[in-house]
Design a protein around this motif. Sequence first.
Motif, PDB file in Angstrom:
ATOM      1  N   CYS A  54       0.908  -1.279  -0.097  1.00 51.90           N
ATOM      2  CA  CYS A  54       0.075   0.086  -0.175  1.00 51.90           C
ATOM      3  C   CYS A  54       0.911   1.321  -0.070  1.00 51.90           C
ATOM      4  O   CYS A  54       0.627   2.333  -0.805  1.00 51.90           O
ATOM      5  CB  CYS A  54      -1.023   0.012   1.264  1.00 51.90           C
ATOM      6  SG  CYS A  54      -2.196  -0.892   1.072  1.00 51.90           S
ATOM      7  N   LYS A  55       1.862   1.292   0.646  1.00 48.47           N
ATOM      8  CA  LYS A  55       3.183   2.404   0.734  1.00 48.47           C
ATOM      9  C   LYS A  55       3.593   2.679  -0.484  1.00 48.47           C
ATOM     10  O   LYS A  55       3.529   3.677  -1.015  1.00 48.47           O
ATOM     11  CB  LYS A  55       3.898   2.260   1.843  1.00 48.47           C
ATOM     12  CG  LYS A  55       4.776   3.415   1.935  1.00 48.47           C
ATOM     13  CD  LYS A  55       5.566   3.429   3.152  1.00 48.47           C
ATOM     14  CE  LYS A  55       6.429   4.586   3.536  1.00 48.47           C
ATOM     15  NZ  LYS A  55       6.853   4.785   4.778  1.00 48.47           N
ATOM     16  N   ILE A  56       3.860   1.533  -1.221  1.00 47.84           N
ATOM     17  CA  ILE A  56       4.653   1.591  -2.432  1.00 47.84           C
ATOM     18  C   ILE A  56       3.638   2.177  -3.735  1.00 47.84           C
ATOM     19  O   ILE A  56       4.170   2.848  -4.449  1.00 47.84           O
ATOM     20  CB  ILE A  56       5.188   0.052  -2.961  1.00 47.84           C
ATOM     21  CG1 ILE A  56       6.567   0.037  -2.052  1.00 47.84           C
ATOM     22  CG2 ILE A  56       5.696   0.211  -4.352  1.00 47.84           C
ATOM     23  CD1 ILE A  56       6.850  -1.439  -2.204  1.00 47.84           C
ATOM     24  N   LEU A  57       2.513   1.589  -3.489  1.00 50.16           N
ATOM     25  CA  LEU A  57       1.427   1.959  -4.695  1.00 50.16           C
ATOM     26  C   LEU A  57       0.610   3.180  -4.535  1.00 50.16           C
ATOM     27  O   LEU A  57      -0.308   3.382  -4.993  1.00 50.16           O
ATOM     28  CB  LEU A  57       0.756   0.723  -4.982  1.00 50.16           C
ATOM     29  CG  LEU A  57       1.451  -0.575  -5.288  1.00 50.16           C
ATOM     30  CD1 LEU A  57       0.621  -1.608  -5.784  1.00 50.16           C
ATOM     31  CD2 LEU A  57       2.164  -0.389  -6.522  1.00 50.16           C
ATOM     32  N   HIS A  58       0.822   3.878  -3.162  1.00 45.34           N
ATOM     33  CA  HIS A  58       0.048   4.965  -2.772  1.00 45.34           C
ATOM     34  C   HIS A  58      -1.296   4.718  -2.410  1.00 45.34           C
ATOM     35  O   HIS A  58      -2.234   5.833  -2.880  1.00 45.34           O
ATOM     36  CB  HIS A  58       0.267   6.107  -3.827  1.00 45.34           C
ATOM     37  CG  HIS A  58       1.778   6.430  -3.846  1.00 45.34           C
ATOM     38  ND1 HIS A  58       2.695   6.941  -3.099  1.00 45.34           N
ATOM     39  CD2 HIS A  58       2.585   6.114  -5.068  1.00 45.34           C
ATOM     40  CE1 HIS A  58       3.718   7.089  -3.790  1.00 45.34           C
ATOM     41  NE2 HIS A  58       3.703   6.666  -5.102  1.00 45.34           N
ATOM     42  N   PHE A  59      -1.634   3.457  -1.867  1.00 43.64           N
ATOM     43  CA  PHE A  59      -2.929   3.344  -1.166  1.00 43.64           C
ATOM     44  C   PHE A  59      -2.993   3.564  -0.034  1.00 43.64           C
ATOM     45  O   PHE A  59      -2.084   3.843   0.777  1.00 43.64           O
ATOM     46  CB  PHE A  59      -3.434   1.739  -1.463  1.00 43.64           C
ATOM     47  CG  PHE A  59      -3.511   1.394  -2.871  1.00 43.64           C
ATOM     48  CD1 PHE A  59      -4.543   1.759  -3.606  1.00 43.64           C
ATOM     49  CD2 PHE A  59      -2.735   0.563  -3.607  1.00 43.64           C
ATOM     50  CE1 PHE A  59      -4.864   1.550  -4.817  1.00 43.64           C
ATOM     51  CE2 PHE A  59      -3.051   0.054  -4.947  1.00 43.64           C
ATOM     52  CZ  PHE A  59      -4.104   0.893  -5.562  1.00 43.64           C
ATOM     53  N   PRO A  60      -4.063   3.931   0.620  1.00 44.38           N
ATOM     54  CA  PRO A  60      -4.108   4.200   1.932  1.00 44.38           C
ATOM     55  C   PRO A  60      -3.575   3.116   3.009  1.00 44.38           C
ATOM     56  O   PRO A  60      -3.674   1.975   2.565  1.00 44.38           O
ATOM     57  CB  PRO A  60      -5.912   4.205   2.368  1.00 44.38           C
ATOM     58  CG  PRO A  60      -6.195   4.375   0.901  1.00 44.38           C
ATOM     59  CD  PRO A  60      -5.506   3.722   0.100  1.00 44.38           C
ATOM     60  N   ASP A  61      -3.217   3.607   4.107  1.00 41.44           N
ATOM     61  CA  ASP A  61      -2.555   2.452   5.111  1.00 41.44           C
ATOM     62  C   ASP A  61      -3.730   1.715   5.425  1.00 41.44           C
ATOM     63  O   ASP A  61      -4.635   2.251   6.174  1.00 41.44           O
ATOM     64  CB  ASP A  61      -1.787   3.306   6.189  1.00 41.44           C
ATOM     65  CG  ASP A  61      -1.050   2.421   7.147  1.00 41.44           C
ATOM     66  OD1 ASP A  61      -1.739   1.097   7.361  1.00 41.44           O
ATOM     67  OD2 ASP A  61      -0.188   2.597   7.844  1.00 41.44           O
ATOM     68  N   PRO A  62      -3.542   0.280   5.357  1.00 38.46           N
ATOM     69  CA  PRO A  62      -4.573  -0.462   5.913  1.00 38.46           C
ATOM     70  C   PRO A  62      -4.964  -0.404   7.376  1.00 38.46           C
ATOM     71  O   PRO A  62      -6.157  -0.806   7.873  1.00 38.46           O
ATOM     72  CB  PRO A  62      -4.286  -1.767   5.394  1.00 38.46           C
ATOM     73  CG  PRO A  62      -2.859  -1.808   5.212  1.00 38.46           C
ATOM     74  CD  PRO A  62      -2.478  -0.297   4.929  1.00 38.46           C
ATOM     75  N   PHE A 110      -8.378  -6.130  -0.247  1.00 43.26           N
ATOM     76  CA  PHE A 110      -9.272  -6.572  -1.211  1.00 43.26           C
ATOM     77  C   PHE A 110     -10.191  -5.113  -1.420  1.00 43.26           C
ATOM     78  O   PHE A 110     -10.606  -4.525  -2.529  1.00 43.26           O
ATOM     79  CB  PHE A 110     -10.054  -7.598  -1.115  1.00 43.26           C
ATOM     80  CG  PHE A 110     -10.999  -7.902  -2.248  1.00 43.26           C
ATOM     81  CD1 PHE A 110     -10.942  -8.326  -3.338  1.00 43.26           C
ATOM     82  CD2 PHE A 110     -12.396  -7.592  -1.641  1.00 43.26           C
ATOM     83  CE1 PHE A 110     -11.893  -8.338  -4.253  1.00 43.26           C
ATOM     84  CE2 PHE A 110     -13.505  -8.009  -2.555  1.00 43.26           C
ATOM     85  CZ  PHE A 110     -13.044  -8.391  -3.863  1.00 43.26           C
ATOM     86  N   ARG A 111     -10.698  -4.810  -0.306  1.00 43.97           N
ATOM     87  CA  ARG A 111     -11.389  -3.484  -0.200  1.00 43.97           C
ATOM     88  C   ARG A 111     -10.602  -2.045  -0.481  1.00 43.97           C
ATOM     89  O   ARG A 111     -11.377  -1.406  -1.296  1.00 43.97           O
ATOM     90  CB  ARG A 111     -12.215  -3.449   1.160  1.00 43.97           C
ATOM     91  CG  ARG A 111     -13.049  -4.533   1.361  1.00 43.97           C
ATOM     92  CD  ARG A 111     -13.855  -4.124   2.922  1.00 43.97           C
ATOM     93  NE  ARG A 111     -14.432  -5.493   3.438  1.00 43.97           N
ATOM     94  CZ  ARG A 111     -14.310  -6.192   4.377  1.00 43.97           C
ATOM     95  NH1 ARG A 111     -13.097  -5.819   5.152  1.00 43.97           N
ATOM     96  NH2 ARG A 111     -14.845  -7.367   4.724  1.00 43.97           N
ATOM     97  N   ILE A 112      -9.444  -2.164  -0.320  1.00 46.12           N
ATOM     98  CA  ILE A 112      -8.789  -0.819  -0.466  1.00 46.12           C
ATOM     99  C   ILE A 112      -8.380  -0.799  -1.993  1.00 46.12           C
ATOM    100  O   ILE A 112      -8.437   0.233  -2.616  1.00 46.12           O
ATOM    101  CB  ILE A 112      -7.723  -0.849   0.286  1.00 46.12           C
ATOM    102  CG1 ILE A 112      -7.970  -0.521   1.795  1.00 46.12           C
ATOM    103  CG2 ILE A 112      -6.608   0.301   0.197  1.00 46.12           C
ATOM    104  CD1 ILE A 112      -6.749  -0.825   3.078  1.00 46.12           C
TER     105      ILE A 112
END
Length: 195
Positions: A25-33, A47-49
Amino acid sequence: MTLYSIFIIIFAYFLGSISSAILICKILHFPDPRDFGSKNPGATNIFRIAGRKIAISVIVFDILKGVIPIWLGYYSKIPPVFLGATAIFTCLGHMYPIFFRFHGGKGVATAFGALTTINFDLAIVMISTWIITVLSTGYSSVGAIVTALIIPCYAWYFQSQYFILTIIISSLVIIRHSSNIQRLWHHQEKHIWRN
Protein backbone atom coordinates in the motif's frame (compact mmCIF):
# COMPACT_ATOMS: atom_id res chain seq x y z
CA MET A 1 21.26 -28.63 15.67
CA THR A 2 19.63 -26.91 18.65
CA LEU A 3 21.29 -23.57 17.86
CA TYR A 4 20.32 -23.90 14.20
CA SER A 5 16.74 -24.72 15.20
CA ILE A 6 16.60 -21.61 17.37
CA PHE A 7 17.97 -19.56 14.48
CA ILE A 8 15.18 -20.89 12.23
CA ILE A 9 12.56 -19.94 14.85
CA ILE A 10 13.96 -16.40 15.16
CA PHE A 11 14.16 -16.10 11.38
CA ALA A 12 10.53 -17.23 11.16
CA TYR A 13 9.40 -14.47 13.51
CA PHE A 14 11.27 -11.73 11.66
CA LEU A 15 10.10 -12.97 8.26
CA GLY A 16 6.55 -13.10 9.59
CA SER A 17 6.95 -9.51 10.77
CA ILE A 18 7.32 -8.22 7.20
CA SER A 19 3.83 -6.92 6.38
CA SER A 20 3.24 -7.14 2.64
CA ALA A 21 -0.12 -5.38 3.01
CA ILE A 22 1.42 -2.27 4.57
CA LEU A 23 4.46 -2.21 2.28
CA ILE A 24 2.49 -2.72 -0.95
CA CYS A 25 0.00 0.00 0.00
CA LYS A 26 2.85 2.37 0.77
CA ILE A 27 4.69 1.62 -2.49
CA LEU A 28 1.53 1.93 -4.63
CA HIS A 29 0.19 4.96 -2.71
CA PHE A 30 -2.93 3.30 -1.37
CA PRO A 31 -4.27 4.17 2.10
CA ASP A 32 -2.53 2.54 5.04
CA PRO A 33 -4.69 -0.53 5.80
CA ARG A 34 -4.26 0.14 9.51
CA ASP A 35 -6.23 3.37 9.04
CA PHE A 36 -8.89 2.14 6.61
CA GLY A 37 -11.89 -0.19 6.73
CA SER A 38 -11.39 -2.92 9.31
CA LYS A 39 -7.95 -1.42 10.08
CA ASN A 40 -6.46 -4.87 9.59
CA PRO A 41 -3.36 -5.20 7.36
CA GLY A 42 -4.62 -8.38 5.75
CA ALA A 43 -5.82 -9.57 2.36
CA THR A 44 -9.54 -9.00 2.95
CA ASN A 45 -9.04 -5.36 3.87
CA ILE A 46 -6.58 -4.94 0.98
CA PHE A 47 -9.24 -6.34 -1.35
CA ARG A 48 -11.54 -3.50 -0.26
CA ILE A 49 -8.77 -0.89 -0.57
CA ALA A 50 -6.92 -1.90 -3.73
CA GLY A 51 -8.84 -4.67 -5.46
CA ARG A 52 -8.43 -8.33 -6.29
CA LYS A 53 -4.96 -8.36 -7.89
CA ILE A 54 -3.26 -6.56 -5.01
CA ALA A 55 -5.11 -8.73 -2.48
CA ILE A 56 -3.92 -11.88 -4.24
CA SER A 57 -0.33 -10.64 -4.14
CA VAL A 58 -0.69 -10.06 -0.39
CA ILE A 59 -2.10 -13.56 0.10
CA VAL A 60 0.76 -15.13 -1.87
CA PHE A 61 3.38 -13.21 0.11
CA ASP A 62 1.74 -14.08 3.44
CA ILE A 63 1.52 -17.77 2.50
CA LEU A 64 5.22 -17.75 1.57
CA LYS A 65 6.05 -16.30 4.99
CA GLY A 66 4.64 -19.49 6.45
CA VAL A 67 6.12 -21.82 3.83
CA ILE A 68 9.75 -20.63 3.73
CA PRO A 69 10.83 -21.10 7.38
CA ILE A 70 8.99 -24.41 7.68
CA TRP A 71 10.57 -25.60 4.44
CA LEU A 72 14.02 -24.62 5.74
CA GLY A 73 13.40 -26.39 9.02
CA TYR A 74 11.88 -29.47 7.43
CA TYR A 75 14.69 -30.02 4.95
CA SER A 76 17.31 -29.24 7.58
CA LYS A 77 15.73 -32.05 9.63
CA ILE A 78 15.22 -29.99 12.78
CA PRO A 79 13.27 -31.87 15.48
CA PRO A 80 9.44 -31.79 15.22
CA VAL A 81 9.10 -29.71 18.40
CA PHE A 82 11.26 -26.96 16.85
CA LEU A 83 9.41 -27.28 13.55
CA GLY A 84 6.16 -26.71 15.43
CA ALA A 85 7.66 -23.71 17.24
CA THR A 86 8.77 -22.32 13.86
CA ALA A 87 5.20 -22.47 12.58
CA ILE A 88 3.90 -20.73 15.71
CA PHE A 89 6.53 -17.97 15.59
CA THR A 90 6.03 -17.17 11.93
CA CYS A 91 2.32 -16.68 12.72
CA LEU A 92 3.18 -14.57 15.77
CA GLY A 93 5.44 -12.44 13.59
CA HIS A 94 2.59 -11.82 11.17
CA MET A 95 0.12 -11.05 13.95
CA TYR A 96 2.49 -8.99 16.13
CA PRO A 97 5.21 -7.67 13.79
CA ILE A 98 8.20 -6.04 15.44
CA PHE A 99 8.67 -3.80 12.37
CA PHE A 100 5.16 -2.29 12.60
CA ARG A 101 4.70 -1.66 16.31
CA PHE A 102 3.18 -5.12 16.79
CA HIS A 103 0.09 -4.23 14.75
CA GLY A 104 -0.27 -7.04 12.25
CA GLY A 105 -2.75 -9.22 10.43
CA LYS A 106 -4.81 -12.15 11.63
CA GLY A 107 -2.51 -14.91 10.49
CA VAL A 108 -4.82 -16.97 8.28
CA ALA A 109 -2.70 -17.07 5.10
CA THR A 110 0.57 -17.41 7.04
CA ALA A 111 -0.84 -20.26 9.13
CA PHE A 112 -2.08 -21.90 5.95
CA GLY A 113 1.39 -21.63 4.42
CA ALA A 114 3.06 -23.15 7.48
CA LEU A 115 0.62 -26.03 7.81
CA THR A 116 0.66 -26.67 4.05
CA THR A 117 4.37 -27.38 4.22
CA ILE A 118 3.90 -29.77 7.12
CA ASN A 119 1.12 -31.77 5.45
CA PHE A 120 -0.32 -31.23 1.96
CA ASP A 121 -3.50 -33.25 2.64
CA LEU A 122 -4.18 -30.99 5.61
CA ALA A 123 -3.79 -27.99 3.30
CA ILE A 124 -6.36 -29.33 0.84
CA VAL A 125 -9.05 -29.82 3.47
CA MET A 126 -8.24 -26.46 5.08
CA ILE A 127 -8.61 -24.47 1.88
CA SER A 128 -11.71 -26.46 0.92
CA THR A 129 -13.33 -25.72 4.28
CA TRP A 130 -12.48 -22.03 4.02
CA ILE A 131 -13.80 -21.70 0.45
CA ILE A 132 -17.03 -23.57 1.16
CA THR A 133 -17.68 -21.53 4.31
CA VAL A 134 -16.95 -18.18 2.65
CA LEU A 135 -19.09 -18.99 -0.39
CA SER A 136 -21.91 -20.17 1.90
CA THR A 137 -21.85 -17.20 4.25
CA GLY A 138 -20.16 -14.36 2.35
CA TYR A 139 -17.87 -13.64 5.30
CA SER A 140 -14.12 -14.13 5.14
CA SER A 141 -13.94 -14.02 8.92
CA VAL A 142 -16.46 -16.85 9.30
CA GLY A 143 -14.38 -18.93 6.90
CA ALA A 144 -11.27 -18.30 9.00
CA ILE A 145 -12.99 -18.98 12.33
CA VAL A 146 -14.74 -22.17 11.21
CA THR A 147 -11.57 -23.49 9.58
CA ALA A 148 -9.51 -22.69 12.67
CA LEU A 149 -11.99 -24.52 14.88
CA ILE A 150 -11.82 -27.74 12.91
CA ILE A 151 -8.15 -27.74 11.83
CA PRO A 152 -7.13 -29.73 14.96
CA CYS A 153 -9.57 -32.47 13.97
CA TYR A 154 -8.02 -32.63 10.51
CA ALA A 155 -4.52 -32.65 12.03
CA TRP A 156 -5.43 -35.49 14.39
CA TYR A 157 -6.48 -37.55 11.37
CA PHE A 158 -3.69 -36.66 8.93
CA GLN A 159 -0.65 -36.08 11.19
CA SER A 160 -1.43 -36.45 14.87
CA GLN A 161 2.04 -35.40 16.08
CA TYR A 162 1.11 -31.83 15.10
CA PHE A 163 -2.24 -31.90 16.92
CA ILE A 164 -1.06 -29.58 19.73
CA LEU A 165 0.60 -27.27 17.19
CA THR A 166 -2.67 -26.83 15.31
CA ILE A 167 -4.56 -26.16 18.54
CA ILE A 168 -2.11 -23.35 19.39
CA ILE A 169 -2.19 -21.81 15.90
CA SER A 170 -5.99 -22.13 15.71
CA SER A 171 -6.33 -20.43 19.09
CA LEU A 172 -4.12 -17.55 17.96
CA VAL A 173 -6.19 -17.10 14.79
CA ILE A 174 -9.47 -17.13 16.73
CA ILE A 175 -8.12 -14.66 19.32
CA ARG A 176 -7.10 -12.32 16.49
CA HIS A 177 -10.65 -12.57 15.14
CA SER A 178 -12.28 -11.52 18.43
CA SER A 179 -13.36 -8.16 16.98
CA ASN A 180 -14.86 -9.96 13.96
CA ILE A 181 -16.77 -12.27 16.30
CA GLN A 182 -18.21 -9.25 18.10
CA ARG A 183 -19.25 -7.63 14.81
CA LEU A 184 -20.81 -10.88 13.62
CA TRP A 185 -22.75 -11.13 16.88
CA HIS A 186 -24.07 -7.60 16.41
CA HIS A 187 -24.70 -8.11 12.65
CA GLN A 188 -22.12 -5.44 11.79
CA GLU A 189 -19.56 -7.55 9.91
CA LYS A 190 -19.13 -6.68 6.23
CA HIS A 191 -19.50 -9.22 3.46
CA ILE A 192 -16.24 -9.94 1.67
CA TRP A 193 -17.40 -8.41 -1.63
CA ARG A 194 -18.83 -5.21 -0.11
CA ASN A 195 -16.95 -2.01 0.68
